[in-house]
Enzyme design. Structure first.
Site, PDB file in Angstrom:
ATOM      1  N   ARG A  54       8.642  58.415  20.773  1.00 50.59           N
ATOM      2  CA  ARG A  54       8.504  59.394  21.982  1.00 50.59           C
ATOM      3  C   ARG A  54       7.175  59.178  22.727  1.00 50.59           C
ATOM      4  NH1 ARG A  54      12.582  60.925  19.327  1.00 50.59           N
ATOM      5  NH2 ARG A  54      11.283  60.442  17.514  1.00 50.59           N
ATOM      6  N   THR A  55       5.973  59.724  22.173  1.00 49.14           N
ATOM      7  CA  THR A  55       4.781  59.959  22.515  1.00 49.14           C
ATOM      8  C   THR A  55       4.120  58.697  23.056  1.00 49.14           C
ATOM      9  OG1 THR A  55       4.835  61.906  21.105  1.00 49.14           O
ATOM     10  CG2 THR A  55       2.718  61.262  22.348  1.00 49.14           C
ATOM     11  N   LYS A  82      -9.007  46.888   7.126  1.00 47.06           N
ATOM     12  CA  LYS A  82      -9.961  46.455   6.283  1.00 47.06           C
ATOM     13  C   LYS A  82     -11.026  47.755   6.042  1.00 47.06           C
ATOM     14  CE  LYS A  82      -9.597  42.281   8.790  1.00 47.06           C
ATOM     15  NZ  LYS A  82     -10.337  41.489   9.671  1.00 47.06           N
ATOM     16  N   ARG A 104      -3.649  59.571  18.393  1.00 54.07           N
ATOM     17  CA  ARG A 104      -2.718  60.489  17.454  1.00 54.07           C
ATOM     18  C   ARG A 104      -3.182  60.083  15.882  1.00 54.07           C
ATOM     19  NH1 ARG A 104       3.604  60.522  16.749  1.00 54.07           N
ATOM     20  NH2 ARG A 104       3.269  62.260  18.588  1.00 54.07           N
ATOM     21  N   HIS A 132      -0.359  69.296  19.206  1.00 56.26           N
ATOM     22  CA  HIS A 132       0.347  68.268  19.860  1.00 56.26           C
ATOM     23  C   HIS A 132       0.584  68.887  21.371  1.00 56.26           C
ATOM     24  CE1 HIS A 132       2.665  65.025  21.027  1.00 56.26           C
ATOM     25  NE2 HIS A 132       3.649  65.094  20.149  1.00 56.26           N
TER      26      HIS A 132
END
Ligand code: CP
Length: 305
Positions: A54-55, A82, A104, A132
């Site tokens: 969603r986000t 890496k 995020r 959030h």
């Protein structure tokens, strides 16, 4: 504000202004022909170190609706694999002169740290169990559009509150806007000492949902439970899963919310999730409008390139 790092730090007036702006964006978010040019010539990078449906997609749509060039960084195939650190990754991307980075990350506070290292706007799309903010804003917009207000409503947030950034951002926002916030969960999934901050806590769904206007369900965040108590699905659903029987404890016109992703049959039954009292799909739609509002609000503070 130059960044959006959390609901903490926003005043009730800031929140109201963002919700009003988001309300205006709902029509624009529905129709490509109405797209705006607020971010034309601007570059938005979506940098997601954790999974998202969603986000990430709604930030991409929101940026494009405002005319930005949107780049989704594929973390799984990036040099993060890496061993490159969050900060080195961010500083590297910053050298390409983006205007906005949407981040995020699994570590609480990572987004605040990143904001100190780059010279573009930073938007928190979820940092560990911390915040959030755009989820809380879209939840508030959904509540306000359906109930006409936030102040004075009783909102029961139910489930894995301990590990939930959605719960934390919602608790701050809803309390700031005058809602009565209840937390309903097994005691092992309630943050220690939370009652001292003025939130009513309940371990019984029957008591916690009594007279609630909004019932907000949360997923069990197993990925954040490293080693601690993990409830059995069957037991959890029996005591804390929202089915029609438990929903009947709330007000007859109570509305059901869930930020997603849902685990049907764990914290919520399918008939409630898809039922007449559910706002879950509307929440997703409001996500685009809210993210447009946030990007538009930041636009006037973006650096001159
Ligand atoms: N509610 C929410 O943040 O969903 P995603 O994890 O799919 O973005």
């Amino acid at each position: 504000h130059r960044h959006l790092l959390g609901i903490e730090g926003l005043s009730p007036l800031d929140i109201q202004a963002l919700l009003d702006l988001a309300d205006e964006q709902v029509e624009v978010s529905r129709q490509i022909e109405k797209s705006k040019s607020t971010l034309r010539g601007r570059t938005q990078i979506n940098l997601f170190f954790e999974a998202s449906t969603r986000t990430q997609s709604s930030f991409e749509i929101a940026g494009k609706r405002l005319g930005a060039d949107v780049m989704n960084m594929q973390v799984a195939s990036s040099s993060v694999k890496k061993g490159e650190t969050l900060i080195d990754t961010a500083v590297t991307l910053n050298a390409m002169r983006p205007d906005i980075i949407v981040v995020r990350h699994h570590a609480a506070g990572a987004v605040h740290l990143l904001a100190q290292k780059v010279d573009c706007a930073v938007v928190n799309a979820g940092d560990g169990a911390h915040e959030h903010p755009t989820q809380a804003l879209l939840d508030a917009l959904t509540i306000r559009r359906n109930k006409g207000r936030i102040e004075g409503l009783t909102v029961a947030i139910c489930g894995d509150i301990l590990h939930s950034r959605v719960a934390r951002s919602n608790m701050i926002l809803l309390a700031a806007m005058g809602a009565r916030v209840r937390l309903v969960a097994p005691s092992t999934l309630l943050p220690p000492g939370i009652a001292r901050l003025g939130f009513e806590t309940f371990t019984s769904m029957e008591k916690g949902l009594k007279d609630a206007d909004i019932v907000m369900m949360l997923r069990l965040q197993r990925e954040r439970m490293n080693g601690s108590f993990v409830p059995s699905v069957k037991e959890y659903f029996r005591f804390y899963g929202l089915d029609q029987e438990k929903l009947a404890f709330a007000k007859p016109d109570a509305l059901v919310m869930h930020p997603g992703p849902m685990n049907r049959g764990v914290e919520i039954s399918s008939d409630v999730a898809d039922g007449a009292q559910s706002l879950i799909r509307e929440q997703v739609e409001m996500g685009v409008a809210v993210r447009m509002a946030v990007l538009e609000a930041l636009a006037s503070h973006l650096p001159n390139r």
